[in-house]
Structure formats: C-alpha cells, structure tokens
Design a protein around this motif. Structure first.
Motif, mmCIF file in Angstrom:
data_model
loop_
_atom_site.group_PDB
_atom_site.id
_atom_site.type_symbol
_atom_site.label_atom_id
_atom_site.label_comp_id
_atom_site.label_asym_id
_atom_site.label_seq_id
_atom_site.Cartn_x
_atom_site.Cartn_y
_atom_site.Cartn_z
ATOM 1 N N LEU A 124 73.550 -9.596 134.107
ATOM 2 C CA LEU A 124 73.995 -10.789 133.386
ATOM 3 C C LEU A 124 74.602 -10.424 132.037
ATOM 4 N N ARG A 138 68.795 -9.080 134.527
ATOM 5 C CA ARG A 138 69.299 -9.374 133.193
ATOM 6 C C ARG A 138 70.379 -8.373 132.773
ATOM 7 N N GLU A 184 71.263 -17.013 132.864
ATOM 8 C CA GLU A 184 70.082 -17.136 133.724
ATOM 9 C C GLU A 184 69.959 -18.559 134.258
ATOM 10 N N ASN A 185 70.251 -19.540 133.432
ATOM 11 C CA ASN A 185 70.231 -20.924 133.904
ATOM 12 C C ASN A 185 71.286 -21.145 134.981
ATOM 13 N N THR A 227 72.660 -19.017 137.027
ATOM 14 C CA THR A 227 72.448 -18.239 138.258
ATOM 15 C C THR A 227 71.015 -18.316 138.769
ATOM 16 N N ARG A 228 70.248 -19.270 138.276
ATOM 17 C CA ARG A 228 68.835 -19.362 138.652
ATOM 18 C C ARG A 228 68.663 -19.382 140.176
ATOM 19 N N VAL A 239 72.725 -14.532 127.560
ATOM 20 C CA VAL A 239 71.964 -14.163 128.756
ATOM 21 C C VAL A 239 71.063 -15.311 129.223
ATOM 22 N N PRO A 240 70.310 -15.995 128.339
ATOM 23 C CA PRO A 240 69.531 -17.146 128.809
ATOM 24 C C PRO A 240 70.406 -18.222 129.459
ATOM 25 N N ASN A 262 73.382 -26.738 132.043
ATOM 26 C CA ASN A 262 72.916 -25.359 131.861
ATOM 27 C C ASN A 262 72.589 -24.962 130.430
#
Length: 380
Positions: free
Chosen positions: A50, A47, A37-38, A40-41, A33-34, A96
């Motif tokens: 994601l 979340r 997040e990178n 799709t920032r 997930v992190p 990423n």
C-alpha cells in the motif's frame, strides 16, 4: 425541468436534508496508508504494498484534492440553494475517509432530519459508481440502528451523466483546451474521452438487467456523453473532431480483462498515426481528484511529452455553478415525483433520464450485501 417560477416546483419536500456522498481522500502523508487500507479492506494487501501504491499521493504531499473539491462543491450548493430560496441543509460524508458516511448520517439524524436525498459524486452506472455507494448507505443505516437511533429514509438521486448542467461545463472545457493548442495543430487534433477502467465483467453487468452485456450501461452512457460533446464542439467550431472513448487508472490483476485501450497506449497510437495533437477529456470524473491530477496531468501528459505530441487536458465540472444548479434540479425533480407531481426531466443525448430507483439486478454486487435506496433495499 419544470418552470422554476412555479413555487410548487421549488419545494424540496418531502426531503429535509441533502447528503453529498463521495469517495474521500487523504489530507496528509500520515493519512495515505490508512486511507488505502480503507479502500482495499478485505483484499489482504500488505501495508508495504500500500505504501508503494500510495506513491502517487506522496508526490502531492500526501494530499488528495478530492476533499477540498467537495468542500468547494458544498459551498456552491449552499450558495445555489440560498439564491433559489431553498432552505435545506447540506451534509457531506465519504466512503473511505473523514468525514465518514456513518458519522454524517448520525449528524443528520441527531439534527432531527428523517428524509434525506443523496447525491453521489459518481455520474454513471456501475458497481463501484453506484451499488457500492448504496451498500455503504446500508452499512451506515445498520450502524445507526445498532446504536438505537431512528433511521432516516435515504433516496439516491438519479445518474446525471447526461444532465445539461454536467455536460455544459465539459463542452466549454473542450473548447478552451482546443483554443489553447498551437494553431498549426488545432484543426487536426483528436479528442480522447477518458474514464476509469473497470473489469469487463463489471462493465457488462452495469445498469438494469435489460442493459447488461457489451459493456453494459457504463460504456453506453459514456459513449452517449462523448457524442453530445462532440456535436456541441462541432456546432461551435465547425470542425468534426475525431474521437474515441479510452480508459485510465486500471488497478486489477493482469489476468483479468479490463476495459481498453489505456490512455497512454492511445496516445502512442495517435502519434504513430501522425495525429498532430490531442485533447484529453475526463468525462468519467466529477472533479480533478488524484486520478486526474496524476494519471492524466502527470503520467499521460508525460507520455505525450516523450512522444512529442502536443496535448491538453480539459477541465472537469468540479464546483461549477451550473453543476450546483443541476444538483438542485435533480433534487427538485425527485421531490416533485415523490409528491406525485409530473415533472420534465432534463437529459441530453439518446438515452434519456436515468431511473430514480435502482431495480433488482442493477449493477450486481460482487458478493451478497444489502444495499439501500434501491428496489432491493432492506430499509423502508
């Protein structure tokens, strides 16, 4: 390229480092997930969504193969450079995920290097495959500048979609896949050349301004590579296999037109037309990362099994020694050009070698952002 026995053309100067620049990927379940997040920032994706999208990664233990494949390519590059007598350090940074680009460039600078050649693990012209990497380079340079560090000059090596060291391993992979098909369906097989689907508008705007429209440089480059591979396969087998360029891994909103047909739809069409077998050829991908392992090896292969259509998926280039040698070739040709020397540039097909410096308007940005290593770079 020029003859390698000429010592002047085995000289990487003015470059004192090579940076392998890649996309990055998670290396465990907690990373997924992190990492997304990178990727799709700025898009405001929750979340929870994601985590759903990350389901592909969780099927593989939360590990993308891309980082391991980049490590293998780094080893291949270092071995190739050493064998060619080239003393040049090779670094690695991702957009990423760790090792992050900014950290890699910081290490380059702290090690005393000031002129860096950059090889992106994306062979074709497009916003996401070229300019976005250049934007990331500009962001990293700005971060180093804010830290008060001296800025290196970074030069992105040209697109290598038609370099013999990139195409040769793929031809070999297609031949191996055809040979692996049952003999009774082999001669009637079709070749499905696959690459990442992108929005039609992004495709139309890919490459220099003069090449915009009608799929732009992105589609033309892939078609040229496919023709070269088909011709090479015909020379080896005596069979002119039917083929088509198709797409995979669409991720955009349904109302936005993206390049088609999708590989799964294409396999259904082939089956409906009575085609006895197919080989999927992922020419748009440098290595077997998640979009190959899941979208082709899992999803598309599963669709073919439902249809009763025999399929094989040919190999990507990965860390093939011929690809490592091609990267050395690209580095030395650019170094010679920067020194003012004339050099022969290797390229197969009809399009010829790509440009060294992305011109203004090449693969335009979705929004105004500075990009390094191009004619519009804010960095010297």
């Amino acid at each position: 390229m020029a003859e390698q026995h000429d010592p002047a053309l085995r000289d990487p100067a003015p470059y004192d480092a090579l940076l392998l620049l890649s996309f990055g990927g998670p290396e465990g379940p907690d990373d997924v997930v992190p990492f997304l997040e990178n990727v799709t920032r700025g898009r405001g994706i929750p979340r929870e969504r994601l985590r759903e999208v990350g389901g592909h990664y969780f099927l593989f233990g939360g590990v993308s193969p891309i980082n391991a494949q980049n490590r293998a390519l780094l080893d291949a590059l270092r071995e190739d450079f050493a064998g060619a007598g080239i003393d040049l350090p090779v670094y690695w940074g991702n957009r990423n995920w760790a090792p992050y680009l900014t950290d890699a460039l910081r290490e380059v600078v702290l090690d005393g290097h000031r002129r860096v050649a950059v090889l992106a693990t994306s062979a074709y012209a497009s916003y996401s495959g070229c300019r976005q990497y250049r934007e990331n380079l500009a962001d990293a340079l700005s971060a180093l500048e804010a830290e008060g560090l001296p800025l290196p000059r970074v030069d992105k090596l040209r697109h290598y979609f038609n370099h013999p060291g990139f195409i040769g391993p793929m031809v070999e992979g297609v031949l191996a896949s055809l040979a692996d098909l049952p003999e009774d369906v082999r001669a009637g097989a079709h070749l499905a050349f696959t690459t990442h689907s992108i929005p039609d508008a992004a495709a139309d705007g890919s490459g220099p301004v003069a090449e915009h429209g009608g799929g732009g440089a992105y589609v033309r480059q892939h078609l040229d590579v496919a023709r070269v591979i088909v011709d090479a396969v015909r020379e080896e087998t005596g069979v002119a296999y039917p083929w088509r360029l198709v797409y995979q891994s669409r991720s955009g909103a349904p109302h936005i037109p993206w390049l088609e047909p999708d590989i799964c739809d294409h396999l259904e069409d082939l089956h409906g037309a009575g085609v006895p077998a197919a080989v999927m050829v992922p020419i748009g991908f440098v290595s077997d990362h998640m979009e190959v392992r899941y979208d082709l090896d899992t999803e598309a292969t599963g669709k073919a099994a439902e249809l009763g259509l025999p399929v094989r998926r040919s190999a990507t280039v990965g860390a093939d020694p011929r690809f490592a040698a091609a990267i050395r070739d690209l580095l030395l040709e650019r170094a010679a050009t920067e020194r003012g020397q004339s050099v022969r540039r290797c390229a197969l097909g009809e399009l010829g070698p790509s440009h060294d410096l992305c011109p203004v308007g090449c693969c335009p940005a979705r929004s105004e952002r500075p990009a390094a290593a191009g004619a519009d770079s804010p960095f010297a």
